[in-house]
Design an enzyme around this catalytic site. Sequence first.
Site, PDB file in Angstrom:
ATOM      1  N   ARG A 189     -19.498  60.151   0.987  1.00  0.00           N
ATOM      2  CA  ARG A 189     -20.698  60.157   1.666  1.00  0.00           C
ATOM      3  C   ARG A 189     -21.375  58.860   2.205  1.00  0.00           C
ATOM      4  O   ARG A 189     -22.190  58.833   3.039  1.00  0.00           O
ATOM      5  CB  ARG A 189     -21.745  61.245   0.851  1.00  0.00           C
ATOM      6  CG  ARG A 189     -21.351  62.450   0.809  1.00  0.00           C
ATOM      7  CD  ARG A 189     -22.332  63.473   0.073  1.00  0.00           C
ATOM      8  NE  ARG A 189     -21.950  63.066  -1.738  1.00  0.00           N
ATOM      9  CZ  ARG A 189     -22.464  63.948  -2.342  1.00  0.00           C
ATOM     10  NH1 ARG A 189     -23.726  64.550  -2.150  1.00  0.00           N
ATOM     11  NH2 ARG A 189     -21.834  63.795  -3.700  1.00  0.00           N
ATOM     12  N   LYS A 207     -18.589  54.330  -4.815  1.00  0.00           N
ATOM     13  CA  LYS A 207     -19.797  54.591  -4.562  1.00  0.00           C
ATOM     14  C   LYS A 207     -20.649  53.718  -5.524  1.00  0.00           C
ATOM     15  O   LYS A 207     -21.743  53.117  -5.179  1.00  0.00           O
ATOM     16  CB  LYS A 207     -20.219  56.079  -4.740  1.00  0.00           C
ATOM     17  CG  LYS A 207     -21.863  56.290  -4.614  1.00  0.00           C
ATOM     18  CD  LYS A 207     -22.109  57.691  -4.202  1.00  0.00           C
ATOM     19  CE  LYS A 207     -21.500  58.686  -5.375  1.00  0.00           C
ATOM     20  NZ  LYS A 207     -22.167  60.084  -5.255  1.00  0.00           N
ATOM     21  N   THR A 215     -17.779  66.736 -12.355  1.00  0.00           N
ATOM     22  CA  THR A 215     -18.669  65.973 -13.344  1.00  0.00           C
ATOM     23  C   THR A 215     -18.100  66.468 -14.672  1.00  0.00           C
ATOM     24  O   THR A 215     -17.924  65.762 -15.558  1.00  0.00           O
ATOM     25  CB  THR A 215     -20.215  66.092 -13.249  1.00  0.00           C
ATOM     26  OG1 THR A 215     -20.519  67.355 -13.271  1.00  0.00           O
ATOM     27  CG2 THR A 215     -20.745  65.058 -12.046  1.00  0.00           C
ATOM     28  N   GLY A 246     -29.511  69.467  -8.655  1.00  0.00           N
ATOM     29  CA  GLY A 246     -29.580  70.791  -9.723  1.00  0.00           C
ATOM     30  C   GLY A 246     -30.939  71.053  -9.785  1.00  0.00           C
ATOM     31  O   GLY A 246     -31.754  70.069 -10.364  1.00  0.00           O
ATOM     32  N   ASN A 249     -26.348  59.186  -2.683  1.00  0.00           N
ATOM     33  CA  ASN A 249     -24.989  59.711  -2.316  1.00  0.00           C
ATOM     34  C   ASN A 249     -24.391  59.034  -0.739  1.00  0.00           C
ATOM     35  O   ASN A 249     -23.667  59.212  -0.589  1.00  0.00           O
ATOM     36  CB  ASN A 249     -25.287  61.132  -2.056  1.00  0.00           C
ATOM     37  CG  ASN A 249     -25.322  61.904  -3.572  1.00  0.00           C
ATOM     38  OD1 ASN A 249     -24.607  61.405  -4.620  1.00  0.00           O
ATOM     39  ND2 ASN A 249     -26.194  62.777  -3.468  1.00  0.00           N
ATOM     40  N   ARG A 304     -27.254  23.504  -2.818  1.00  0.00           N
ATOM     41  CA  ARG A 304     -26.005  24.479  -3.064  1.00  0.00           C
ATOM     42  C   ARG A 304     -25.688  24.238  -4.764  1.00  0.00           C
ATOM     43  O   ARG A 304     -26.042  23.433  -5.384  1.00  0.00           O
ATOM     44  CB  ARG A 304     -24.824  23.766  -2.267  1.00  0.00           C
ATOM     45  CG  ARG A 304     -25.145  24.185  -0.745  1.00  0.00           C
ATOM     46  CD  ARG A 304     -24.274  23.528   0.100  1.00  0.00           C
ATOM     47  NE  ARG A 304     -22.955  23.932  -0.141  1.00  0.00           N
ATOM     48  CZ  ARG A 304     -21.838  23.150   0.261  1.00  0.00           C
ATOM     49  NH1 ARG A 304     -21.960  22.062   0.964  1.00  0.00           N
ATOM     50  NH2 ARG A 304     -20.652  23.577  -0.024  1.00  0.00           N
ATOM     51  N   ARG A 333     -22.509  -3.709   8.853  1.00  0.00           N
ATOM     52  CA  ARG A 333     -22.578  -3.174  10.422  1.00  0.00           C
ATOM     53  C   ARG A 333     -22.506  -4.381  11.131  1.00  0.00           C
ATOM     54  O   ARG A 333     -22.492  -5.566  10.697  1.00  0.00           O
ATOM     55  CB  ARG A 333     -24.019  -2.358  10.796  1.00  0.00           C
ATOM     56  CG  ARG A 333     -25.090  -3.538  10.367  1.00  0.00           C
ATOM     57  CD  ARG A 333     -26.565  -2.762  10.749  1.00  0.00           C
ATOM     58  NE  ARG A 333     -27.481  -3.842  10.629  1.00  0.00           N
ATOM     59  CZ  ARG A 333     -28.702  -3.742  10.385  1.00  0.00           C
ATOM     60  NH1 ARG A 333     -29.067  -2.738   9.713  1.00  0.00           N
ATOM     61  NH2 ARG A 333     -29.635  -4.648  10.512  1.00  0.00           N
TER      62      ARG A 333
END
Length: 466
Positions: A16, A23, A81, A143, A236, A341, A448
């Site tokens: 589902r 699931k 179940t 149920g 579900n 990080r 540099r």
Amino acid sequence: MKGNCTVILAAGDGVRMKSSKPKVLAEVLFKPMIDWVIDCALDCGFDESDICVVTGHGRELLNGHLPSGVQTVVQEERLGTGHAVMRAQPFIEANSYSNVLVLNGDSPMVDGETLKLAFEYHMRSGNAATVISANVENPTGYGRIKRNSDGIFEKIVEEKDADENEKNITEVNSGAYWFGCRALLVALDKLKTDAKYRLNAAKEYYLTDAVEILKSMGQRAATFNSKNSDAVLGANDRLQLMRLNEKARMRVLEAHMKNGVSVPFADGVIIGPDVVIGADTEILPGTTIKGKTVIGRGCVVGSNSCIESCVIGDEAVITSSHCSEAEISAGAAVGPFARIRPGTKIDSGARIGNFVEVKNSSIGEGTKISHLSYIGDSDIGTGVNIGSGCATVNYSGKEKFRTVIEDGAFIGCDTSLVAPVKVGENAYTAAGSTITEDVPANSLAVARERQVNKKDWVKSKKPYRK
Ligand code: UD1
Ligand code: CA
């Protein structure tokens, strides 16, 4: 909970959900549903070794995910179940447990407190089965708890089997139950053999029928109505998952606000269930905080920040930044638009400014890295100032090397520090330098070309202009 155990049903597929993953690994507030359920069992007082997870669909993924102390049993075929609990029979018998708490792996909102209260009731009443129920606005899919005209619990009627009257019942089965172990095993046996229950219309063994069987055998089975009506919520499919996320999100935000955390506008503020935040800290819109993050008091986090598994000290300010697996000490300021990080430790009062990335480095007290720099694999002392546009050159293409910058050093703008390299205490580097050798303390390194001005060069050449 000594002498008792928990069985968590997690063998179902994600049909589902239309997912290749099991699931129960679908996430609510960045945390897989199964983890919520396991944490809930631990909360209720169970040891990991007294928890048994019934796995099936995608069990390799699930096994790799479960805490190492938790037991597992496999349900090869998904026959419902009741069948799933039958798989755990050897686990229950081998340890001579007295009572078993059965939990649905896809119902993450149950809480330890409700389970404990239900257990007390279960024991006090001498029940063979205690079904945890709750009243919900929309019972579709659950149920239903069916009672007789005197209000006495009769049985659980699944949606598929419910008639119109039964469909209107709003008290539903949460999928969490306490059973006496011996009674449950007898009932499961009947579920398997009694023609009335044997693979019913849905071609499944319903655990819910075990409750009716116990009643028919003259055993006590009753419901424990949970005050937390969210306890029954399951997912579900992805729509239910989104609704669960929204419920859980508000529940977590409300708990923080009760503890003195300020969330002036909840828009896009998503905080994971295991995050700890001190009072007077303000969380601004668009901020996501997840994992086992701990944030101190009086901080400001956001807007638009993502924090994962960080430890953040009091009065730190994190603005529009991403931070993961890092430690940010009291009074430090990060952002806007910084990325911190894993493996980074930022000491108190340090400032990490805009467009700065820091990885696997320690940044000393009061040090400033204010703009546009990359600091990786570095140990930077206290009171250091790093100018705009600096980079540690930490990767040779093959190996990573560390850069050390000692207390009080001043790194001129646009310096490249080719690691391994060390800049000594209070030393300076000239802007635009490429530092390949260690700089002694108190020295200035210039690395540099010296500037040459060619007088009247433009007038004589007029290179690009008419
Ligand atoms: C179940 C209950 C229903 C309750 C609801 C609460 C039954 C027959 N129904 O319905 O009364 O209101 O939960 O959420 O029990 N599973 C297995 N093996 C299987 C089938 C399922 O391990 O063969 C696991 C699933 O992974 C899931 C749990 O059991 O974690 C519940 O199964 P699911 O099919 O979702 O039951 P529901 O239809 O929700
Ligand atoms: Ca379900």
